[in-house]
Design an enzyme around this catalytic site. Sequence first.
Site, PDB file in Angstrom:
ATOM      1  N   SER A  36      -9.869  41.834 -39.485  1.00 45.53           N
ATOM      2  CA  SER A  36     -10.409  42.879 -38.477  1.00 45.53           C
ATOM      3  C   SER A  36     -11.243  43.820 -39.003  1.00 45.53           C
ATOM      4  O   SER A  36     -11.535  44.882 -39.432  1.00 45.53           O
ATOM      5  CB  SER A  36      -9.271  44.901 -38.864  1.00 45.53           C
ATOM      6  OG  SER A  36      -7.982  43.971 -38.254  1.00 45.53           O
ATOM      7  N   CYS A  40     -19.822  43.589 -35.396  1.00 47.23           N
ATOM      8  CA  CYS A  40     -21.762  44.767 -34.668  1.00 47.23           C
ATOM      9  C   CYS A  40     -22.128  45.254 -35.559  1.00 47.23           C
ATOM     10  O   CYS A  40     -22.759  45.617 -35.825  1.00 47.23           O
ATOM     11  CB  CYS A  40     -20.632  44.716 -33.441  1.00 47.23           C
ATOM     12  SG  CYS A  40     -19.287  44.924 -32.770  1.00 47.23           S
ATOM     13  N   ARG A  67       2.688  47.120 -42.648  1.00 46.43           N
ATOM     14  CA  ARG A  67       2.652  47.137 -41.564  1.00 46.43           C
ATOM     15  C   ARG A  67       4.233  46.146 -41.012  1.00 46.43           C
ATOM     16  O   ARG A  67       4.044  45.836 -39.730  1.00 46.43           O
ATOM     17  CB  ARG A  67       1.914  47.279 -40.492  1.00 46.43           C
ATOM     18  CG  ARG A  67       0.694  48.653 -41.265  1.00 46.43           C
ATOM     19  CD  ARG A  67      -0.144  49.291 -40.038  1.00 46.43           C
ATOM     20  NE  ARG A  67       0.900  49.772 -38.839  1.00 46.43           N
ATOM     21  CZ  ARG A  67       0.486  50.068 -37.601  1.00 46.43           C
ATOM     22  NH1 ARG A  67      -0.433  49.271 -37.165  1.00 46.43           N
ATOM     23  NH2 ARG A  67       1.333  51.182 -36.796  1.00 46.43           N
ATOM     24  N   VAL A  77      -4.854  26.996 -37.393  1.00 47.84           N
ATOM     25  CA  VAL A  77      -4.734  26.427 -36.762  1.00 47.84           C
ATOM     26  C   VAL A  77      -4.785  25.399 -36.233  1.00 47.84           C
ATOM     27  O   VAL A  77      -6.413  25.319 -35.553  1.00 47.84           O
ATOM     28  CB  VAL A  77      -3.750  27.028 -35.473  1.00 47.84           C
ATOM     29  CG1 VAL A  77      -3.346  26.565 -33.968  1.00 47.84           C
ATOM     30  CG2 VAL A  77      -2.971  28.546 -36.242  1.00 47.84           C
ATOM     31  N   ASP A 289     -13.475  37.012 -27.964  1.00 46.87           N
ATOM     32  CA  ASP A 289     -14.638  36.197 -27.176  1.00 46.87           C
ATOM     33  C   ASP A 289     -13.725  35.178 -27.117  1.00 46.87           C
ATOM     34  O   ASP A 289     -14.954  34.433 -26.697  1.00 46.87           O
ATOM     35  CB  ASP A 289     -16.024  36.219 -28.664  1.00 46.87           C
ATOM     36  CG  ASP A 289     -15.495  37.425 -29.242  1.00 46.87           C
ATOM     37  OD1 ASP A 289     -16.028  38.789 -28.440  1.00 46.87           O
ATOM     38  OD2 ASP A 289     -16.686  37.566 -30.705  1.00 46.87           O
ATOM     39  N   ASN A 311     -10.885  44.382 -28.652  1.00 51.13           N
ATOM     40  CA  ASN A 311      -9.985  45.302 -29.396  1.00 51.13           C
ATOM     41  C   ASN A 311      -8.918  46.242 -27.790  1.00 51.13           C
ATOM     42  O   ASN A 311      -7.755  46.130 -27.718  1.00 51.13           O
ATOM     43  CB  ASN A 311     -10.697  46.874 -29.080  1.00 51.13           C
ATOM     44  CG  ASN A 311     -11.137  46.981 -30.908  1.00 51.13           C
ATOM     45  OD1 ASN A 311     -10.388  47.029 -31.726  1.00 51.13           O
ATOM     46  ND2 ASN A 311     -12.216  45.927 -31.418  1.00 51.13           N
TER      47      ASN A 311
END
Lengths: 459, 459
Positions: A36, A40, A67, A77, A289, A311
Amino acid sequence: MIGADAAGMSAASQARRLRGPDELEIVAFERGRFTSFSACGIPYWVSGDVEERDRLIARTPEEHRARDIDLRLRTEVTEIDAAAGRVRTRDVDSGTESWTSYDKLVIATGARPVRPDRPGFDAPGVHGVQTLDDGEALLDSLTRVRGRRAVVVGAGYIGVEMAEALLKRGYEVTVVNRGKEPMSTLDPDMGRLVHRAMEEMGITMVDDAEVTKVLTGEGDASPLGEGWVRAVATEDAEYPADVVVLGIGVRPETTLARAAGLPLGAHGGLLTDRAMRVRGHENIWAGGDCVEVLDLVSGQQRHIPLGTHANKHGQVIGTNVGGGCATFPGVVGTAVSKVCDLEIGRTGLREKDARRVGLRFETVVVESTSRAGYYPGASPMTVKMLAERRTGRLLGVQIVGREGAAKRVDIAAVALTAGLTVDQMTVLDLGYAPPFSPVWDPVLVAARKAVTKVRGSAP
Amino acid sequence: MIGADAAGMSAASQARRLRGPDELEIVAFERGRFTSFSACGIPYWVSGDVEERDRLIARTPEEHRARDIDLRLRTEVTEIDAAAGRVRTRDVDSGTESWTSYDKLVIATGARPVRPDRPGFDAPGVHGVQTLDDGEALLDSLTRVRGRRAVVVGAGYIGVEMAEALLKRGYEVTVVNRGKEPMSTLDPDMGRLVHRAMEEMGITMVDDAEVTKVLTGEGDASPLGEGWVRAVATEDAEYPADVVVLGIGVRPETTLARAAGLPLGAHGGLLTDRAMRVRGHENIWAGGDCVEVLDLVSGQQRHIPLGTHANKHGQVIGTNVGGGCATFPGVVGTAVSKVCDLEIGRTGLREKDARRVGLRFETVVVESTSRAGYYPGASPMTVKMLAERRTGRLLGVQIVGREGAAKRVDIAAVALTAGLTVDQMTVLDLGYAPPFSPVWDPVLVAARKAVTKVRGSAP
């Protein structure tokens, strides 16, 4: 989740908000070290406006884990087995491979920078700026090099923002750009304004120039080590460089998706429905993206790699994965940027976009000011507007100016979303007070002129 | 044209653009000395931000006359004879009266300031700020008075802007306001933020206080002359004042219209159709501060005296008078203002407006920032949003913050005009870059929260 940046972790967070750990187990694989982060923000970290790397991290791995998101960093992956509902992963450090099964899969693999397959682009001192590691490597080079000449290759958002960053750090900056003007997301007449303004800032602008190779040096003349960058060469000229920054765009990172037979569009991005579900796959979502998005103005699929979309995709995916219902209808192509005090905003179609989809249109360009002309600090602003010929439907707006120019495109972005005509726009009830706008907002001035042009002649 | 300010002269100019002097004779009567001036700019002239009066004049009488507009200054219209199609005028200086006939009449008589019928409001040193003459008189008083205590009566746009102006000129400023909080165009919770910010600037804020009289002094203790203002009194207290500025609002100036039997609304303003034609009168138009406008959100008539509307009205009237076709559909109630670096924006309905028209709604208030949190200069911004309960339709937005807060309401203004729901707003493609916005624009953050609340609970 494959990928733990904006789209992936927004999805994970939103899904967790809706479903507790007893209901939904969330595993996120990330081949890098960070989660996260704001790509930019990298130009502003390089410029020194942002003091340290960690300010760009919206949520740390620890925060995600707190969380109840099972986050596995440095875990790549390597295969999606959609038929069996599992992914193969590889521990980047140990090389250990294993399979993990899923009920629902979210692909958020992002984009990869374009690196031309030409000599020298991998030389020490040549830097991309997509990841925090890239940013660190660039800052490291900037600390070490002795000279003060920087070349930026590419003049899109990243290119012009990096030009500002390097200028702020005291470099002599040259921007080499293969387009006719910088900012190819603008029409050339508006790009020209950016060109001129950047030259006035002391940046050397080289347009219409393809970099054919990066020239390197031998020996210990540079602290960057053997094969250090020495110059950037185009067909016509050489531009000496102590450091080179690449801002030549990105492509969707869909290698895994392609291998798994998932549907890709013409731009190489995953194709999804409005729920951000991969077309034809009930239990696979994709966002950020690595996907293509629907352009609501042209009706075409496009690849627009921006954190703001990522987002929103994550939010929509997380809601749907969590059992709710959300949709991402598409984009209108809004983007804003700045170079020092020059602001650039655009939304909707350029002339060539409109032509490509067969629209007949009128264009107007107006000069106005950011504030009432008599108010201190009022600065010039150029607004270009495109409207469909017969209907008057707004098609696009581009703005170049100083303070207050960039975010003014939001007015047009909402109008495009709502399908307003330029006639409707002339009477929009926009905020007016002398410190904020002339009594006719620049966008309204453009709309008025567009109405006259769409009607052919004044009534 | 009756009245040669924003609405009247915009209409005249636009009509002239469409019809040459051979086709259309344009006569404009103006009882004052000026044309087309920016009343909204007066606070910034008083503060010193704008250096001279004439900077506030958009077009001089000479400029209008050069465009073949027969402008008659210091000429008051004293009667409209709609049946005969003529107006009676009086030369303000000579007192000479005469009749002028018309084919088409435009009423742009503006508004007149509210002056309570209480003792002392006409004392030397008590000033309104509606006209350039008012501004000159105030500046004259400010030059002459010896003390540095100013009281502003009223805390609407003019009141808070004048508080800033007087603060900038070095006065100790007290704002006495009969509302519970300043800026009654905001809900009280948002007004509270303005109250606090203004107190932090060193302004003394006295809310919930009606001025019962202005206390005056005798003798030559003040250079303002006999009966000079000495203090402002409320029921509970006295506030010493060397100068007093009134910002207690305006009412439509429709004395002439009323006498001529033209239709007036509940707020005393002229009633027009969408073409700005006075209802029931084929050849009479009206615009600017003397008319009521349709609020597109509530469906109610309102009186909103703002230069931005007056200019649009004039443009529409001028087009129609010139033989074209234009309409002004209504407003959504957008307004922006600032007090030093505090910015205030609002559009749409407040809670009490929504209740008054029987809407059921949810409200949310969110805290966000003007820029990405890590970007220098990011400042807090509070966004309040109202949405209709069942449909999720956006009803209103209020924003209080610093740089970038006020004009952000434009996003909501367009959304209100287009009738968007808060769900639709969450995916608006607004401009994002770290210097301009967090990745979720504050307006989108509010919309997301509103969606959750409208749905009753998260899905």
